[in-house]
Design an enzyme around this catalytic site. Structure first.
Site, PDB file in Angstrom:
ATOM      1  N   SER A 141     115.331   3.199  26.883  1.00  0.00           N
ATOM      2  CA  SER A 141     116.564   2.653  26.330  1.00  0.00           C
ATOM      3  C   SER A 141     117.695   2.796  27.346  1.00  0.00           C
ATOM      4  CB  SER A 141     116.896   3.321  24.983  1.00  0.00           C
ATOM      5  OG  SER A 141     117.831   2.538  24.265  1.00  0.00           O
ATOM      6  N   ASP A 164     112.587  -6.250  18.677  1.00  0.00           N
ATOM      7  CA  ASP A 164     113.679  -5.276  18.763  1.00  0.00           C
ATOM      8  C   ASP A 164     114.815  -5.640  17.816  1.00  0.00           C
ATOM      9  OD1 ASP A 164     115.699  -3.449  19.711  1.00  0.00           O
ATOM     10  OD2 ASP A 164     114.607  -3.358  21.612  1.00  0.00           O
ATOM     11  N   HIS A 215     112.328  -1.374  18.687  1.00  0.00           N
ATOM     12  CA  HIS A 215     112.836  -0.632  19.838  1.00  0.00           C
ATOM     13  C   HIS A 215     112.110   0.708  20.035  1.00  0.00           C
ATOM     14  CE1 HIS A 215     115.771  -0.049  22.967  1.00  0.00           C
ATOM     15  NE2 HIS A 215     116.141   1.110  22.474  1.00  0.00           N
TER      16      HIS A 215
END
Length: 265
Positions: A74, A192, A248
């Site tokens: 991330s 996501d 995600h």
């Protein structure tokens, strides 16, 4: 909202890499003197200061002096790209960005942290003034907030992302250092719901002036003007775009073993 050594996340990744590649040295970066500070700093420590701290840790680690592979998850993906661009010694060999938001985000639909009041505060703060000096210097997520409706404000006031993406001019050192990578691997999560827009994970973004239509990396000025060397890297086969089904940071061990580990060996 994560920490270096959480046994459910980064600590787990460290362990499975060590188990699968015997004898490998894995450093899981800690920003701060303890795990609480590390978690808090992921929200509130100026990203430029975090990058400087990481560069110092890497330079002092004798295991890494011959070069190292970097893997960021991330926001860690874009932060490690800044390390590659700013700190060429020791050399980063391969960069693996797992869900990193390389063109920033415009939206904060789900907060990664465990504390809902922090998440609510961040949303309100970004809505009010993402590009004010105080917010830029003290809120990590504002430093990669990219408002396609206010591109001039973003270019002028973003203290981190606009700099590493060469939005205010060309830093040839950044370009040279990034192009020294053997491979730059970018993983995008195909379902996501957290990164807005998800195509930022492959360096795409919203077309300027609106927030509905997105364009891929090759149609961005960053690529066509080759401000960061990505076009040249692409032609040399150094850019790797991987898509994985799931939300995600949702992936299976099997996918990680077969798809990611080869870049570390």
């Amino acid at each position: 909202g994560d920490s270096c050594c959480n046994p459910q996340s980064m600590g787990y990744i460290k362990k499975i890499v060590e188990n699968k590649i015997p004898g490998i040295y894995v450093l899981s970066l800690k920003i701060g003197s303890n795990l609480i500070q590390d978690m808090e700093n992921s929200f509130f420590m100026n990203v430029n200061d975090q990058v400087r701290e990481v560069c110092s840790q890497l330079a002092k680690d004798p295991h890494l002096k011959g070069g190292y592979n970097a893997m960021g998850f991330s926001q860690g993906g874009q932060f490690l790209r800044a390390v590659a661009q700013r700190c060429p010694s020791p050399p980063m060999l391969n960069l693996i960005s797992v869900g990193g938001q390389h063109q920033g985000v415009y939206g904060f639909p789900r907060c990664p942290g465990e504390s809902s009041h922090i998440c609510d505060w961040i949303r309100k703060t970004l809505d009010l003034g993402a590009y004010t000096q105080a917010v830029q210097e003290h809120l990590v997520q504002a430093e990669y907030w990219h408002n396609p409706l206010k591109e001039e404000d973003y270019r002028k006031n973003s203290i981190f992302l606009a700099d590493i993406n060469q939005e205010r001019g060309i830093n040839e050192t950044y370009k040279k250092n990034l192009m020294a990578l053997k491979k730059f691997v970018m993983v995008k999560f195909l379902n996501d719901t957290m990164v807005d827009p998800p195509i930022s994970e492959w360096f795409g973004f919203y077309k300027s002036g609106q927030a509905k239509e997105t364009i891929p990396l090759k149609e961005t000025s960053l690529y066509t003007e080759d401000r960061l060397g990505l076009q040249e890297m692409d032609k040399a086969g150094k850019l790797v775009f991987l898509g994985v089904k799931g939300d995600h940071l949702h992936f299976s061990e099997e996918w990680f073993y077969t798809t990611i580990l080869p870049f570390l060996q």
